[in-house]
Design a protein around this motif. Structure first.
Motif, PDB file in Angstrom:
ATOM      1  N   ASN A 164       0.624  -1.220   0.027  1.00  0.00           N
ATOM      2  CA  ASN A 164       0.113   0.067   0.051  1.00  0.00           C
ATOM      3  C   ASN A 164       0.885   1.163  -0.074  1.00  0.00           C
ATOM      4  OD1 ASN A 164      -2.325  -1.489   0.159  1.00  0.00           O
ATOM      5  ND2 ASN A 164      -2.599  -1.598   2.347  1.00  0.00           N
ATOM      6  N   PRO A 165       0.404   2.214  -0.652  1.00  0.00           N
ATOM      7  CA  PRO A 165       1.306   3.534  -0.620  1.00  0.00           C
ATOM      8  C   PRO A 165       1.275   4.244   1.011  1.00  0.00           C
ATOM      9  CG  PRO A 165      -1.142   3.943  -1.511  1.00  0.00           C
ATOM     10  CD  PRO A 165      -0.820   2.488  -1.472  1.00  0.00           C
ATOM     11  N   LEU A 166       2.290   5.039   0.925  1.00  0.00           N
ATOM     12  CA  LEU A 166       2.555   5.398   2.348  1.00  0.00           C
ATOM     13  C   LEU A 166       1.363   6.233   2.884  1.00  0.00           C
ATOM     14  CD1 LEU A 166       6.185   7.040   1.703  1.00  0.00           C
ATOM     15  CD2 LEU A 166       5.373   4.792   2.764  1.00  0.00           C
ATOM     16  N   ASP A 167       0.600   6.887   2.374  1.00  0.00           N
ATOM     17  CA  ASP A 167      -0.562   7.573   2.815  1.00  0.00           C
ATOM     18  C   ASP A 167      -1.847   6.554   3.469  1.00  0.00           C
ATOM     19  OD1 ASP A 167      -1.620   6.888   0.569  1.00  0.00           O
ATOM     20  OD2 ASP A 167      -2.082   8.997  -0.128  1.00  0.00           O
ATOM     21  N   ARG A 168      -1.547   5.391   3.083  1.00  0.00           N
ATOM     22  CA  ARG A 168      -2.527   4.174   3.541  1.00  0.00           C
ATOM     23  C   ARG A 168      -1.785   3.180   4.286  1.00  0.00           C
ATOM     24  NH1 ARG A 168      -4.518   1.890  -1.860  1.00  0.00           N
ATOM     25  NH2 ARG A 168      -5.577   0.483  -0.161  1.00  0.00           N
ATOM     26  N   ARG A 169      -0.907   3.567   5.358  1.00  0.00           N
ATOM     27  CA  ARG A 169      -0.141   2.473   5.978  1.00  0.00           C
ATOM     28  C   ARG A 169       0.198   3.278   7.382  1.00  0.00           C
ATOM     29  NH1 ARG A 169       3.534  -0.584   2.273  1.00  0.00           N
ATOM     30  NH2 ARG A 169       4.059  -1.540   4.239  1.00  0.00           N
ATOM     31  N   ASP A 170       0.403   2.462   8.321  1.00  0.00           N
ATOM     32  CA  ASP A 170       1.132   3.185   9.573  1.00  0.00           C
ATOM     33  C   ASP A 170       2.333   2.939  10.159  1.00  0.00           C
ATOM     34  OD1 ASP A 170       0.808   0.334  10.023  1.00  0.00           O
ATOM     35  OD2 ASP A 170      -0.854   0.450  11.605  1.00  0.00           O
ATOM     36  N   ASP A 171       3.255   2.207   9.132  1.00  0.00           N
ATOM     37  CA  ASP A 171       4.674   1.839   9.223  1.00  0.00           C
ATOM     38  C   ASP A 171       5.370   2.853   8.542  1.00  0.00           C
ATOM     39  OD1 ASP A 171       3.928   0.898   6.941  1.00  0.00           O
ATOM     40  OD2 ASP A 171       4.998  -1.352   7.255  1.00  0.00           O
ATOM     41  N   GLY A 172       5.093   3.750   8.098  1.00  0.00           N
ATOM     42  CA  GLY A 172       6.047   4.761   7.039  1.00  0.00           C
ATOM     43  C   GLY A 172       7.198   5.330   7.767  1.00  0.00           C
ATOM     44  N   GLY A 173       7.077   5.612   9.375  1.00  0.00           N
ATOM     45  CA  GLY A 173       8.294   6.170  10.149  1.00  0.00           C
ATOM     46  C   GLY A 173       9.385   4.801  10.085  1.00  0.00           C
ATOM     47  N   LYS A 174       8.640   3.806  10.317  1.00  0.00           N
ATOM     48  CA  LYS A 174       9.613   2.514  10.421  1.00  0.00           C
ATOM     49  C   LYS A 174      10.226   2.301   9.034  1.00  0.00           C
ATOM     50  CE  LYS A 174       8.749   1.869  14.855  1.00  0.00           C
ATOM     51  NZ  LYS A 174       9.827   2.265  15.728  1.00  0.00           N
ATOM     52  N   LEU A 175       9.657   2.286   8.026  1.00  0.00           N
ATOM     53  CA  LEU A 175      10.099   2.049   6.650  1.00  0.00           C
ATOM     54  C   LEU A 175      11.356   3.098   6.452  1.00  0.00           C
ATOM     55  CD1 LEU A 175       6.911   1.540   4.380  1.00  0.00           C
ATOM     56  CD2 LEU A 175       8.578  -0.202   5.416  1.00  0.00           C
ATOM     57  N   TRP A 176      11.203   4.412   6.821  1.00  0.00           N
ATOM     58  CA  TRP A 176      11.905   5.467   6.518  1.00  0.00           C
ATOM     59  C   TRP A 176      13.245   4.997   7.210  1.00  0.00           C
ATOM     60  CZ3 TRP A 176      13.702   9.115   3.567  1.00  0.00           C
ATOM     61  CH2 TRP A 176      14.303  10.070   4.271  1.00  0.00           C
ATOM     62  N   GLU A 177      13.082   4.649   8.608  1.00  0.00           N
ATOM     63  CA  GLU A 177      14.307   4.205   9.379  1.00  0.00           C
ATOM     64  C   GLU A 177      15.073   3.281   8.758  1.00  0.00           C
ATOM     65  OE1 GLU A 177      15.151   3.088  14.014  1.00  0.00           O
ATOM     66  OE2 GLU A 177      13.217   3.374  13.550  1.00  0.00           O
ATOM     67  N   ASN A 178      14.471   2.192   8.387  1.00  0.00           N
ATOM     68  CA  ASN A 178      14.912   1.012   7.680  1.00  0.00           C
ATOM     69  C   ASN A 178      15.665   1.564   6.197  1.00  0.00           C
ATOM     70  OD1 ASN A 178      13.945  -2.524   7.704  1.00  0.00           O
ATOM     71  ND2 ASN A 178      15.566  -1.620   6.463  1.00  0.00           N
ATOM     72  N   PHE A 179      15.180   2.036   5.699  1.00  0.00           N
ATOM     73  CA  PHE A 179      15.699   2.823   4.462  1.00  0.00           C
ATOM     74  C   PHE A 179      17.237   3.472   4.733  1.00  0.00           C
ATOM     75  CE2 PHE A 179      16.241   6.505   1.721  1.00  0.00           C
ATOM     76  CZ  PHE A 179      16.640   5.846   0.513  1.00  0.00           C
ATOM     77  N   LEU A 180      17.212   4.508   5.612  1.00  0.00           N
ATOM     78  CA  LEU A 180      18.193   5.219   5.912  1.00  0.00           C
ATOM     79  C   LEU A 180      19.531   4.159   6.437  1.00  0.00           C
ATOM     80  CD1 LEU A 180      16.712   8.359   7.658  1.00  0.00           C
ATOM     81  CD2 LEU A 180      17.763   8.118   5.405  1.00  0.00           C
ATOM     82  N   ILE A 181      18.900   3.410   7.390  1.00  0.00           N
ATOM     83  CA  ILE A 181      19.975   2.494   8.045  1.00  0.00           C
ATOM     84  C   ILE A 181      20.732   1.712   6.896  1.00  0.00           C
ATOM     85  CG2 ILE A 181      20.395   0.461   9.406  1.00  0.00           C
ATOM     86  CD1 ILE A 181      18.384   1.805  11.440  1.00  0.00           C
ATOM     87  N   THR A 182      19.873   0.925   6.072  1.00  0.00           N
ATOM     88  CA  THR A 182      20.442   0.148   5.075  1.00  0.00           C
ATOM     89  C   THR A 182      21.383   1.048   4.000  1.00  0.00           C
ATOM     90  OG1 THR A 182      18.570   0.016   3.813  1.00  0.00           O
ATOM     91  CG2 THR A 182      18.912  -1.849   5.128  1.00  0.00           C
ATOM     92  N   GLU A 183      20.850   2.022   3.612  1.00  0.00           N
ATOM     93  CA  GLU A 183      21.807   2.780   2.610  1.00  0.00           C
ATOM     94  C   GLU A 183      22.960   3.284   3.170  1.00  0.00           C
ATOM     95  OE1 GLU A 183      20.870   3.270  -0.732  1.00  0.00           O
ATOM     96  OE2 GLU A 183      19.249   1.995  -0.263  1.00  0.00           O
ATOM     97  N   ARG A 184      22.812   3.763   4.425  1.00  0.00           N
ATOM     98  CA  ARG A 184      23.922   4.217   5.270  1.00  0.00           C
ATOM     99  C   ARG A 184      25.055   3.059   5.349  1.00  0.00           C
ATOM    100  NH1 ARG A 184      26.615   9.110   6.801  1.00  0.00           N
ATOM    101  NH2 ARG A 184      27.356   8.779   8.710  1.00  0.00           N
ATOM    102  N   MET A 185      24.669   2.059   5.530  1.00  0.00           N
ATOM    103  CA  MET A 185      25.540   0.858   5.710  1.00  0.00           C
ATOM    104  C   MET A 185      26.327   0.396   4.467  1.00  0.00           C
ATOM    105  SD  MET A 185      23.416  -1.624   8.398  1.00  0.00           S
ATOM    106  CE  MET A 185      24.921  -2.661   8.616  1.00  0.00           C
ATOM    107  N   LYS A 186      25.364   0.634   3.213  1.00  0.00           N
ATOM    108  CA  LYS A 186      25.749   0.138   1.869  1.00  0.00           C
ATOM    109  C   LYS A 186      27.095   1.100   1.592  1.00  0.00           C
ATOM    110  CE  LYS A 186      21.341  -1.288  -0.034  1.00  0.00           C
ATOM    111  NZ  LYS A 186      20.351  -0.906  -0.785  1.00  0.00           N
ATOM    112  N   THR A 187      26.626   2.385   1.814  1.00  0.00           N
ATOM    113  CA  THR A 187      27.671   3.380   1.277  1.00  0.00           C
ATOM    114  C   THR A 187      28.946   3.294   2.028  1.00  0.00           C
ATOM    115  OG1 THR A 187      25.910   5.072   0.684  1.00  0.00           O
ATOM    116  CG2 THR A 187      27.957   5.711   1.175  1.00  0.00           C
TER     117      THR A 187
END
Length: 377
Positions: A283-306
């Motif tokens: 579901n798109p972000l405006d229809r879910r309650d885990d957007g903040g957790k997705l954002w946190e996960n995204f930043l962490i994995t991207e930081r670790m890759k770089t």
């Protein structure tokens, strides 16, 4: 669309300036084979490519017979062995080739760091250079898209992840079908083939529980109770999931055990598309309650890759006190401490008072929609 991987130049230099065996770990479908083919295409000489999923060379590659091994690589300047973890005793046999055919360059890939590393660690001590390739990093995509275009694709990154094949899919339906197939076909394949897993349905239940708890502290006792499994089995499953590039575990940071929480871990997924496929929610972000957790996960994995691609060494943690003060991401490197708070909006916040009091020498920064590209790139 072909995105040049950050590791390409690094591996090229390793192959041309050193005779060490190059090992590349990473999940299936992350682009390891494509990367190696691009690298070796730039090098002179004849190349022998062997996919260990095919059985015709396995007997020779696991034979410990130097004459047979020499016959296999005779006339070639480079050996590329894909999915090397499937070859029994591959470490010993690569050692024989390395030591007795010194002009031969060797590069091997594996989709399970657990299995391949255990087979090569002792035989190849001092003979390897190891790299890890993950799904595409935003820093790599920045060579193809500008900052405006990357920001416009941010929701797609959070929903569908960054496996290379995702960018070849034309619509949302194709993306979701690819991720479901990837999850069904590959997610557990390497784990199950280690032979160390029992109760396969329980493993699937565990992954689903973890997918619902990304960014939250995970209690081993709670997992054991819900799965009705012994603690040792759950810990073994978590270890296998981490070493097979499914999850990332983040421990708590502390220098004062009485005030700070360290017993629990937070769990994140190496790719958000896989995570969302597990819980069957695109579901798109405006229809879910885990957007903040997705954002946190995204930043962490991207930081670790770089940081991994840049060969930057750091220890990673979260920080929380029993009174509720919290810092999302803590990096410890070169004797210094760096704290980061993640906000999806442009909102700025101050460092928790307890953080500044406990670690007055540490820095603190907020990473949000306005500045994240610089932080992950």
């Amino acid at each position: 669309m072909l995105i040049e991987r950050t590791l390409k130049q690094t591996i090229q230099e390793s192959l041309t300036k050193s005779n060490k065996i190059i090992l590349i770990f990473g999940p299936r479908q992350a682009g390891k084979t494509t990367l190696v083919r691009e690298v070796i295409a730039t090098l002179p000489g004849r190349k022998l490519e062997i996919n260990a999923d095919e059985l015709r060379h396995i007997d020779t590659l696991s034979s410990r017979n130097l004459d047979r091994l020499k016959q296999l690589v005779s006339g070639y300047d480079l050996l590329f062995l894909d999915e090397a973890q499937r070859v029994p005793e591959i470490g010993v046999n690569l050692k024989l080739l390395h030591d007795h055919v010194p002009t031969l360059r060797i590069i091997a890939t594996g989709s399970s760091s657990l299995d391949l590393a255990s087979k090569v660690r002792e035989p190849l001590t001092g003979r390897t250079r190891t790299y890890q390739l993950m799904p595409l990093a935003v820093s790599e995509l920045a060579s193809h898209y500008n900052a405006y275009e990357l920001d416009a694709k941010l929701e797609d990154f959070l929903l569908y992840g960054t496996y290379p094949e995702i960018f070849a899919q034309e619509n949302k339906l194709d993306k979701t079908e690819y991720l479901r197939e990837l999850t069904l076909s590959y997610l557990f394949k390497d784990i199950l083939e280690t032979g160390a897993i029992k109760y396969t349905p329980k493993l699937r239940d565990l992954v689903r529980l973890l997918a619902y708890q990304i960014g939250s502290e995970v209690s081993i006792n709670e997992l054991c109770n819900r799965l009705q499994l012994h603690r040792d089995i759950v810990n073994n499953y978590l270890d296998l999931l981490e070493k097979s590039f499914v999850i990332i575990r983040l421990g708590g940071y502390s220098r004062n055990l009485r005030k700070e929480i360290t017993r629990h871990h937070k769990v994140f997924f190496c790719d958000l598309g896989v995570r969302n496929a597990i819980i069957e929610n695109f579901n798109p972000l405006d229809r879910r309650d885990d957007g903040g957790k997705l954002w946190e996960n995204f930043l962490i994995t991207e930081r670790m890759k770089t940081q991994s691609y840049r060969r930057e060494s750091a220890n990673y943690y979260f920080w929380r006190t029993y009174t509720g003060s919290e810092v999302d991401w803590v990096e410890e490197k070169e004797g210094k401490l760096f704290g980061y708070e993640f906000k999806f909006s442009a909102k700025m916040v101050s460092a928790p008072k307890a953080w500044g009091e406990t670690y007055p020498e540490a820095s603190f920064e907020v990473v949000n929609r306005e500045n994240y590209l610089g932080w992950v790139g």
